[in-house]
Motif scaffolding. Structure first.
Motif, PDB file in Angstrom:
ATOM      1  N   VAL A  49       0.855  -1.178   0.000  1.00 19.64           N
ATOM      2  CA  VAL A  49       0.000   0.000   0.000  1.00 19.64           C
ATOM      3  C   VAL A  49       0.893   1.231   0.000  1.00 19.64           C
ATOM      4  CG1 VAL A  49      -1.774   1.276   1.216  1.00 19.64           C
ATOM      5  CG2 VAL A  49      -1.789  -1.230   1.267  1.00 19.64           C
ATOM      6  N   GLN A  50       0.695   2.084  -0.966  1.00 25.45           N
ATOM      7  CA  GLN A  50       1.462   3.334  -1.010  1.00 25.45           C
ATOM      8  C   GLN A  50       0.577   4.492  -0.588  1.00 25.45           C
ATOM      9  OE1 GLN A  50       2.882   3.183  -5.119  1.00 25.45           O
ATOM     10  NE2 GLN A  50       4.880   2.473  -4.395  1.00 25.45           N
ATOM     11  N   LEU A  51       1.118   5.320   0.276  1.00 22.82           N
ATOM     12  CA  LEU A  51       0.373   6.436   0.842  1.00 22.82           C
ATOM     13  C   LEU A  51       1.148   7.731   0.646  1.00 22.82           C
ATOM     14  CD1 LEU A  51      -0.459   4.723   4.249  1.00 22.82           C
ATOM     15  CD2 LEU A  51      -1.975   4.889   2.276  1.00 22.82           C
TER      16      LEU A  51
ATOM     17  N   THR B 262      -4.162   6.947  -1.390  1.00 21.81           N
ATOM     18  CA  THR B 262      -3.564   5.654  -1.650  1.00 21.81           C
ATOM     19  C   THR B 262      -3.609   5.358  -3.140  1.00 21.81           C
ATOM     20  OG1 THR B 262      -3.641   3.296  -1.133  1.00 21.81           O
ATOM     21  CG2 THR B 262      -5.744   4.419  -1.327  1.00 21.81           C
ATOM     22  N   SER B 263      -2.642   4.603  -3.600  1.00 18.52           N
ATOM     23  CA  SER B 263      -2.622   4.211  -4.999  1.00 18.52           C
ATOM     24  C   SER B 263      -2.650   2.699  -5.081  1.00 18.52           C
ATOM     25  CB  SER B 263      -1.367   4.754  -5.690  1.00 18.52           C
ATOM     26  OG  SER B 263      -0.204   4.256  -5.080  1.00 18.52           O
ATOM     27  N   GLY B 264      -3.429   2.210  -6.006  1.00 17.88           N
ATOM     28  CA  GLY B 264      -3.444   0.775  -6.239  1.00 17.88           C
ATOM     29  C   GLY B 264      -4.498   0.023  -5.448  1.00 17.88           C
ATOM     30  N   ARG B 265      -4.803   0.482  -4.249  1.00 18.48           N
ATOM     31  CA  ARG B 265      -5.797  -0.200  -3.421  1.00 18.48           C
ATOM     32  C   ARG B 265      -6.681   0.833  -2.745  1.00 18.48           C
ATOM     33  NH1 ARG B 265      -3.676  -5.624  -0.776  1.00 18.48           N
ATOM     34  NH2 ARG B 265      -2.240  -6.306  -2.379  1.00 18.48           N
ATOM     35  N   THR B 266      -7.834   0.370  -2.278  1.00 21.63           N
ATOM     36  CA  THR B 266      -8.694   1.248  -1.496  1.00 21.63           C
ATOM     37  C   THR B 266      -8.506   0.943  -0.023  1.00 21.63           C
ATOM     38  OG1 THR B 266     -10.605  -0.220  -1.417  1.00 21.63           O
ATOM     39  CG2 THR B 266     -10.370   1.164  -3.379  1.00 21.63           C
TER      40      THR B 266
END
Length: 124
Positions: free
Chosen positions: A2-4, A24-28
């Protein structure tokens, strides 16, 4: 993974307001508890606020209760920290984090992914 990424920090006078964002990128965030922590110069990182993945539970540090509000958008890709009535002692680097575990725990070591942080400075 998870990138924040946080944004919204800055310099504000005492009594003022700021709103921090964390994307966030890629996921919720739907599968994670989300939270905000802060670290003042020379001090340990401390818990500020958190919200459970269901959205039904929120926790706040006593020092910010009634002044700060944590929230997330309906798409669950951005979390916010609305900070009102800011005090000089709120000055710190603020970081967002997510927790993959099952219980909402306001302790730094229990959180899994962190953003790099954004500086908030409150002048007297």
């Amino acid at each position: 993974q998870v990138q924040l990424v946080e944004s919204g920090g800055g310099l504000v006078q005492a009594g003022g307001s700021l709103r921090l964002s964390c994307a966030t990128s890629g996921r919720t965030f739907s599968s994670y508890d989300i939270g905000w922590f802060r670290q003042a110069s020379g001090k340990e990182r401390e818990f500020v606020a958190a919200i459970s993945r269901s959205g039904s539970i929120t926790l706040y540090a006593d020092s910010v209760k009634g002044r700060f509000t944590i929230s997330r958008d309906s798409a669950k890709t951005t979390m916010y920290l609305q900070m009102n009535s800011l005090k000089p002692e709120d000055t710190a680097v603020y970081s967002c984090a997510v927790r993959t575990g099952l219980a909402l725990v306001p302790r730094t070591s229990y959180w899994d992914y962190w953003g790099p942080g954004t500086q908030v400075t409150v002048s007297a």
